[in-house]
Scaffold this motif. Structure first.
Motif, mmCIF file in Angstrom:
data_model
loop_
_atom_site.group_PDB
_atom_site.id
_atom_site.type_symbol
_atom_site.label_atom_id
_atom_site.label_comp_id
_atom_site.label_asym_id
_atom_site.label_seq_id
_atom_site.Cartn_x
_atom_site.Cartn_y
_atom_site.Cartn_z
ATOM 1 N N LYS A 69 4.485 15.709 -2.161
ATOM 2 C CA LYS A 69 4.921 14.371 -1.742
ATOM 3 C C LYS A 69 5.964 13.775 -2.693
ATOM 4 N N LEU B 113 2.375 7.173 -6.809
ATOM 5 C CA LEU B 113 1.521 8.223 -7.372
ATOM 6 C C LEU B 113 2.240 9.575 -7.429
ATOM 7 N N HIS B 114 3.367 9.647 -6.733
ATOM 8 C CA HIS B 114 4.091 10.922 -6.639
ATOM 9 C C HIS B 114 5.476 10.824 -7.292
ATOM 10 N N GLU C 291 2.572 1.682 -3.413
ATOM 11 C CA GLU C 291 1.653 2.129 -4.465
ATOM 12 C C GLU C 291 1.235 3.586 -4.255
ATOM 13 N N GLU C 292 1.075 3.976 -2.998
ATOM 14 C CA GLU C 292 0.725 5.375 -2.712
ATOM 15 C C GLU C 292 1.904 6.273 -3.128
ATOM 16 N N ALA C 293 3.103 5.845 -2.760
ATOM 17 C CA ALA C 293 4.292 6.645 -3.092
ATOM 18 C C ALA C 293 4.454 6.779 -4.606
ATOM 19 N N ASP D 119 4.487 18.646 -6.729
ATOM 20 C CA ASP D 119 3.719 17.799 -5.797
ATOM 21 C C ASP D 119 4.483 17.737 -4.471
ATOM 22 N N THR E 89 0.837 -1.206 0.000
ATOM 23 C CA THR E 89 0.000 0.000 0.000
ATOM 24 C C THR E 89 0.870 1.254 0.000
ATOM 25 N N ALA E 90 1.889 1.237 0.852
ATOM 26 C CA ALA E 90 2.778 2.412 0.932
ATOM 27 C C ALA E 90 3.506 2.611 -0.397
#
Ligand code: AMP
Ligand code: MG
Length: 345
Positions: free
Chosen positions: A178, A156-157, A152-154, A176, A149-150
């Motif tokens: 992040k 995005l940036h 995949e979230e990362a 961005d 999850t971490a």
């Protein structure tokens, strides 16, 4: 671990220097303060100590500038560097030097040039791996992987277009908050290339720069001989191969360089942007091409590709030779390197 690899490379070069008994040298100087690694300047030019010292001082000044400008972890008085740029992510543009602007333009363009594998905006993902590695090295019992999850979230940036460079005004902005830059895949190679060009401008030939294992030969030896360069055996001690080189760069990306272990499996530092995990398939990838910055960027990118894709990319770019070494020690090369290397010891 990393230092022992460097020592191996140095030994080969010094040994050869010893063999070249008829010419003076090599002269050399080693610095331990740049890029968190060992940097050595060798001269086989047979020049005076005074002249060598002046050339080495010019290179050292350049390395110090790049060391400071490319540092993503620390800021330095009087300059705005990549750490400043990362900290300002999501905010106003940051004024940087012309030199750093040129570097960032080059680094951003590598994304397309390397088949979207070397992405200097992968910072958000690389930071997760970096933190896990640091924590695991500090306390191996607690070693853990970043969560999916971490990651995949990362991811995005990590778009390359989040990096906006205003070449005319020498400003840069990460749009961005992040997102962040990580130039570990190309920084040392770029600095080595700039140092080599500086030496050429100063009329130097017969130099070898070893910037943390990124080798850049400036010209040939005065007697016209090539340098025998050892390519480390990634799966053991000594060399997997040697190649004779002059006036070119030779850069290796290795799974053995920085890694940590979780449940008996090793996780190294070269992250495939398509899986967000350490790239699998090779123990090391070595690139030989005249431009050390390109060699550095490509060694990272080719590490993340299948061999057929890497062969195609090398052929499309031209004047790029590659040696792939797999976990079982099998060596494959581009056609131009075939028959041009010797097994090591
Ligand atoms: P190298 O040893 O030249 O292959 O560079 C590896 C370093 O580049 C890592 O320690 C990271 O800082 C960074 N890195 C890892 N994977 C990538 C990637 N796919 N794109 C850009 N930088 C990367
Ligand atoms: Mg690299």
């Amino acid at each position: 671990m990393r230092q022992s690899r460097l020592v191996c490379v140095l030994l080969v070069l010094l040994f050869l220097g010893g063999c070249a008994a008829k010419t003076e040298g090599p002269r050399s100087v080693t610095y331990y303060t740049y890029f968190d690694t060992v940097c050595t300047i060798y001269s086989y030019a047979g020049e005076s100590q005074q002249k060598f010292d002046a050339n080495a001082a010019a290179v050292a000044a350049l390395l110090e500038r790049f060391h400071q400008e490319l540092d993503i972890y620390h800021e330095y008085e009087g300059i705005q560097n990549l750490c400043t740029v990362n900290r300002a992510a999501g905010g106003a543009p940051v004024k940087i030097s012309q030199e750093l602007t040129d570097f960032l333009l080059y680094a951003k363009a590598l994304y397309n040039k390397t088949g979207e594998k070397t992405n200097v905006m992968l910072g958000a993902v690389l930071t997760l791996w970096h933190s896990c590695r640091e924590a695991a090295l500090a306390d191996p019992e607690q070693a853990a992987l970043p969560t999916q999850t971490a990651l995949e979230e990362a991811f995005l940036h990590t778009g390359i277009d989040l990096l906006e460079i205003d070449a005319e005004n020498s400003t840069v902005r990460i749009t961005d908050p992040k997102a962040s830059l990580d130039v570990g895949a190309v920084g040392k190679g770029y600095a080595a290339e700039q140092a080599a060009r500086l030496l050429s401008q100063r009329g130097c030939t017969g130099y070898v720069l070893d910037i943390g294992g990124n080798l850049r030969m400036v010209g040939a030896k005065p007697d016209g001989e090539t340098w025998v360069t050892g390519i480390r055996d990634p799966n053991g001690d000594g060399y997997a191969a040697t190649v004779r080189l002059s006036d070119t760069a030779c850069v290796t990306s290795g799974a053995y360089e920085r890694f940590f272990t979780v449940d008996g499996k090793r996780y190294h530092h070269i992250i495939d942007p398509d899986t967000l995990y350490p790239a699998e398939g090779f123990s090391s990838v070595t690139v030989i091409t005249p431009d050390s910055a390109l060699a550095d960027a490509l060694s990272t990118a080719l590490f993340c590709m299948r061999i057929e894709e890497g062969q195609a990319l090398a052929a499309a770019l031209g004047n790029v030779e590659v040696m792939w070494i797999t976990a079982d020690g099998t060596i494959q090369t581009t056609p131009g390197l075939s028959g041009q290397w010797c097994p090591g010891s």
